[in-house]
Design a protein around this motif. Sequence first.
Motif, PDB file in Angstrom:
ATOM      1  N   ALA A   1      36.445  -9.545  11.741  1.00  0.00           N
ATOM      2  CA  ALA A   1      35.932  -8.892  12.948  1.00  0.00           C
ATOM      3  C   ALA A   1      34.475  -9.278  13.166  1.00  0.00           C
ATOM      4  CB  ALA A   1      36.052  -7.380  12.825  1.00  0.00           C
ATOM      5  N   VAL A   2      34.160  -9.710  14.394  1.00  0.00           N
ATOM      6  CA  VAL A   2      32.801 -10.118  14.748  1.00  0.00           C
ATOM      7  C   VAL A   2      32.408  -9.390  16.026  1.00  0.00           C
ATOM      8  CG1 VAL A   2      31.283 -12.027  15.377  1.00  0.00           C
ATOM      9  CG2 VAL A   2      33.109 -12.384  13.695  1.00  0.00           C
ATOM     10  N   LEU A   3      31.300  -8.661  15.983  1.00  0.00           N
ATOM     11  CA  LEU A   3      30.826  -7.941  17.152  1.00  0.00           C
ATOM     12  C   LEU A   3      30.100  -8.921  18.078  1.00  0.00           C
ATOM     13  CD1 LEU A   3      29.126  -4.440  17.051  1.00  0.00           C
ATOM     14  CD2 LEU A   3      28.626  -6.107  18.822  1.00  0.00           C
ATOM     15  N   VAL A   4      30.526  -8.979  19.324  1.00  0.00           N
ATOM     16  CA  VAL A   4      29.988  -9.944  20.287  1.00  0.00           C
ATOM     17  C   VAL A   4      28.987  -9.253  21.209  1.00  0.00           C
ATOM     18  CG1 VAL A   4      30.528 -11.559  22.128  1.00  0.00           C
ATOM     19  CG2 VAL A   4      32.129 -11.252  20.226  1.00  0.00           C
ATOM     20  N   VAL A   5      27.733  -9.669  21.105  1.00  0.00           N
ATOM     21  CA  VAL A   5      26.706  -9.227  22.040  1.00  0.00           C
ATOM     22  C   VAL A   5      26.482 -10.409  22.991  1.00  0.00           C
ATOM     23  CG1 VAL A   5      24.355  -8.340  22.288  1.00  0.00           C
ATOM     24  CG2 VAL A   5      25.691  -7.792  20.246  1.00  0.00           C
TER      25      VAL A   5
ATOM     26  N   GLY B   1      32.276 -16.636  26.914  1.00  0.00           N
ATOM     27  CA  GLY B   1      32.176 -17.894  26.184  1.00  0.00           C
ATOM     28  C   GLY B   1      32.178 -17.678  24.681  1.00  0.00           C
ATOM     29  N   LEU B   2      31.449 -16.673  24.227  1.00  0.00           N
ATOM     30  CA  LEU B   2      31.427 -16.349  22.799  1.00  0.00           C
ATOM     31  C   LEU B   2      32.770 -15.809  22.331  1.00  0.00           C
ATOM     32  CD1 LEU B   2      27.980 -14.672  21.978  1.00  0.00           C
ATOM     33  CD2 LEU B   2      29.014 -16.640  20.853  1.00  0.00           C
ATOM     34  N   ARG B   3      33.347 -14.921  23.104  1.00  0.00           N
ATOM     35  CA  ARG B   3      34.632 -14.337  22.707  1.00  0.00           C
ATOM     36  C   ARG B   3      35.722 -15.408  22.603  1.00  0.00           C
ATOM     37  NH1 ARG B   3      35.519  -8.932  22.837  1.00  0.00           N
ATOM     38  NH2 ARG B   3      33.680  -7.663  23.276  1.00  0.00           N
ATOM     39  N   GLY B   4      35.771 -16.304  23.580  1.00  0.00           N
ATOM     40  CA  GLY B   4      36.776 -17.359  23.544  1.00  0.00           C
ATOM     41  C   GLY B   4      36.588 -18.294  22.364  1.00  0.00           C
ATOM     42  N   ALA B   5      35.334 -18.622  22.040  1.00  0.00           N
ATOM     43  CA  ALA B   5      35.058 -19.508  20.910  1.00  0.00           C
ATOM     44  C   ALA B   5      35.479 -18.861  19.591  1.00  0.00           C
ATOM     45  CB  ALA B   5      33.577 -19.863  20.877  1.00  0.00           C
ATOM     46  N   LEU B   6      35.230 -17.572  19.451  1.00  0.00           N
ATOM     47  CA  LEU B   6      35.633 -16.866  18.229  1.00  0.00           C
ATOM     48  C   LEU B   6      37.153 -16.852  18.085  1.00  0.00           C
ATOM     49  CD1 LEU B   6      33.188 -13.814  18.343  1.00  0.00           C
ATOM     50  CD2 LEU B   6      33.069 -15.773  16.791  1.00  0.00           C
ATOM     51  N   ARG B   7      37.852 -16.549  19.162  1.00  0.00           N
ATOM     52  CA  ARG B   7      39.327 -16.519  19.106  1.00  0.00           C
ATOM     53  C   ARG B   7      39.883 -17.899  18.758  1.00  0.00           C
ATOM     54  NH1 ARG B   7      38.802 -13.380  24.025  1.00  0.00           N
ATOM     55  NH2 ARG B   7      39.083 -11.166  23.585  1.00  0.00           N
ATOM     56  N   ALA B   8      39.266 -18.947  19.281  1.00  0.00           N
ATOM     57  CA  ALA B   8      39.746 -20.303  19.000  1.00  0.00           C
ATOM     58  C   ALA B   8      39.646 -20.642  17.515  1.00  0.00           C
ATOM     59  CB  ALA B   8      38.949 -21.315  19.817  1.00  0.00           C
ATOM     60  N   HIS B   9      38.743 -19.984  16.812  1.00  0.00           N
ATOM     61  CA  HIS B   9      38.593 -20.200  15.371  1.00  0.00           C
ATOM     62  C   HIS B   9      39.288 -19.119  14.544  1.00  0.00           C
ATOM     63  CE1 HIS B   9      35.976 -23.705  14.846  1.00  0.00           C
ATOM     64  NE2 HIS B   9      35.474 -23.392  16.027  1.00  0.00           N
TER      65      HIS B   9
ATOM     66  N   ARG C   1      38.214 -12.308  15.176  1.00  0.00           N
ATOM     67  CA  ARG C   1      38.582 -11.178  16.031  1.00  0.00           C
ATOM     68  C   ARG C   1      37.338 -10.578  16.681  1.00  0.00           C
ATOM     69  NH1 ARG C   1      39.524  -5.614  14.782  1.00  0.00           N
ATOM     70  NH2 ARG C   1      39.213  -6.090  12.570  1.00  0.00           N
ATOM     71  N   PRO C   2      37.120 -10.815  17.980  1.00  0.00           N
ATOM     72  CA  PRO C   2      35.948 -10.240  18.646  1.00  0.00           C
ATOM     73  C   PRO C   2      36.095  -8.732  18.828  1.00  0.00           C
ATOM     74  CG  PRO C   2      36.979 -11.971  19.984  1.00  0.00           C
ATOM     75  CD  PRO C   2      37.918 -11.651  18.880  1.00  0.00           C
ATOM     76  N   VAL C   3      35.021  -7.994  18.540  1.00  0.00           N
ATOM     77  CA  VAL C   3      35.004  -6.542  18.737  1.00  0.00           C
ATOM     78  C   VAL C   3      33.734  -6.166  19.483  1.00  0.00           C
ATOM     79  CG1 VAL C   3      36.399  -6.128  16.680  1.00  0.00           C
ATOM     80  CG2 VAL C   3      33.893  -6.064  16.510  1.00  0.00           C
TER      81      VAL C   3
ATOM     82  N   VAL D   1      27.495  -9.974  13.524  1.00  0.00           N
ATOM     83  CA  VAL D   1      27.143  -9.788  14.932  1.00  0.00           C
ATOM     84  C   VAL D   1      26.689 -11.139  15.453  1.00  0.00           C
ATOM     85  CG1 VAL D   1      25.501  -8.730  16.538  1.00  0.00           C
ATOM     86  CG2 VAL D   1      26.454  -7.382  14.647  1.00  0.00           C
ATOM     87  N   VAL D   2      27.261 -11.576  16.586  1.00  0.00           N
ATOM     88  CA  VAL D   2      26.835 -12.835  17.191  1.00  0.00           C
ATOM     89  C   VAL D   2      26.349 -12.553  18.602  1.00  0.00           C
ATOM     90  CG1 VAL D   2      29.173 -13.420  17.995  1.00  0.00           C
ATOM     91  CG2 VAL D   2      27.470 -15.222  17.679  1.00  0.00           C
ATOM     92  N   GLN D   3      25.170 -13.073  18.927  1.00  0.00           N
ATOM     93  CA  GLN D   3      24.564 -12.796  20.224  1.00  0.00           C
ATOM     94  C   GLN D   3      24.345 -14.062  21.013  1.00  0.00           C
ATOM     95  OE1 GLN D   3      21.131 -10.251  20.131  1.00  0.00           O
ATOM     96  NE2 GLN D   3      20.675 -10.514  22.300  1.00  0.00           N
ATOM     97  N   GLY D   4      24.736 -14.007  22.297  1.00  0.00           N
ATOM     98  CA  GLY D   4      24.508 -15.097  23.233  1.00  0.00           C
ATOM     99  C   GLY D   4      24.121 -14.531  24.582  1.00  0.00           C
ATOM    100  N   ILE D   5      23.499 -15.356  25.414  1.00  0.00           N
ATOM    101  CA  ILE D   5      23.023 -14.870  26.707  1.00  0.00           C
ATOM    102  C   ILE D   5      24.201 -14.499  27.606  1.00  0.00           C
ATOM    103  CG2 ILE D   5      22.951 -17.090  27.920  1.00  0.00           C
ATOM    104  CD1 ILE D   5      20.233 -14.353  27.983  1.00  0.00           C
TER     105      ILE D   5
END
Length: 344
Positions: free
Chosen positions: A95-99, A103-111, A114-116, A126-130
């Motif tokens: 599980a990775v919390l997406v801030v 684009g971030l959520r799709g990249a996580l799922r491709a690997h 699990r985006p939360v 926690v991964v943060q992107g603009i």
Amino acid sequence: MHSQTLIDAYDTLLLDLDGVVYLGRDAVPGAPEALRLAGSRGVRLAYVTNNASRTPGAIAQHLSALGAPAAAADVVTSAQAAARLLAERFGPGAAVLVVGGMGLRGALRAHGLRPVSTALDEPVAVVQGIAPDLSYGLLSEGTLAVRRGALFVAANADSTMPTGRGELPGNGAMTRVIATATGVEPIVAGKPEPPLHRESMLRTGARRPLVVGDRLDTDIEGAANAGVDSLLVLTGVAAPLDLLTAGPRHRPTYIAADLSALHRPYSRPRRNEGAWHCEGWTARWSDGAGLRLEGRGDAVDGLRAACAAAWEAAGDGAADQDAVKSALREVSAGGGGLRSSRRP
């Protein structure tokens, strides 16, 4: 048989997007045409961006609408680099919390991750992107998770991003919220750090890549970190003064007004009798007077000569701004062909 041009030495262009190919929704003038010509000559085009807000498919659609040749597979984002970094560390299903955005959520799922969206999901990272709609609530969830021990990863650390209206706050500025609130600095996946370049090389299989960008602190430093050549175009963030005062890791291999320079022979400065010469320009450094530039013609050639003299004098340091301002005025007055930064 065409004469030797800059692009002939490379098999792949690793192109930044914002400030190189487009500004906001609009193409940089001449950029799509230059990229189509490069593709027609068998050069692989890879669009490598620190912007993690959009999916590769959405970016490719935007590029295609502007007239640039692009498919989703040609786009490499800092979101993909961050996702690979996390997947290699934590494995599938984590599980990775997406801030950030889709684009971030799709990249996580491709690997296989699990985006939360909340700290209650007990994310390992926690991964943060603009993202244009980034909320206080999501920043708060990220802060809570990092305080509880989640790994903090930033897609990129760009303090600003260029747009048609000027420079706006970038992801680097926004990550300061969580970093300040937790005292934890993020691991950065994007340029100039190695993960995004590694992602680009894995996806393209490039043997002779040329990094093309508009920022010294991300694109050019990233190329230096990877040991590959770089081209700085003056259609985005970097201005002539930034180049003249650049330290070693921020000095590009090539300087050009825009992407059209890829398809012309490149005029390299040459040293002779204590001065640097480029086409109709001569640059000389003296310890008492600083940088002096004389000549006429294409102002980019003048800038190339001036940079060669300033960088030689500065060595492992950076030239003082006051010592180069006289030469900068000569470049600005001496000829056409020089676009300054888009900064307001």
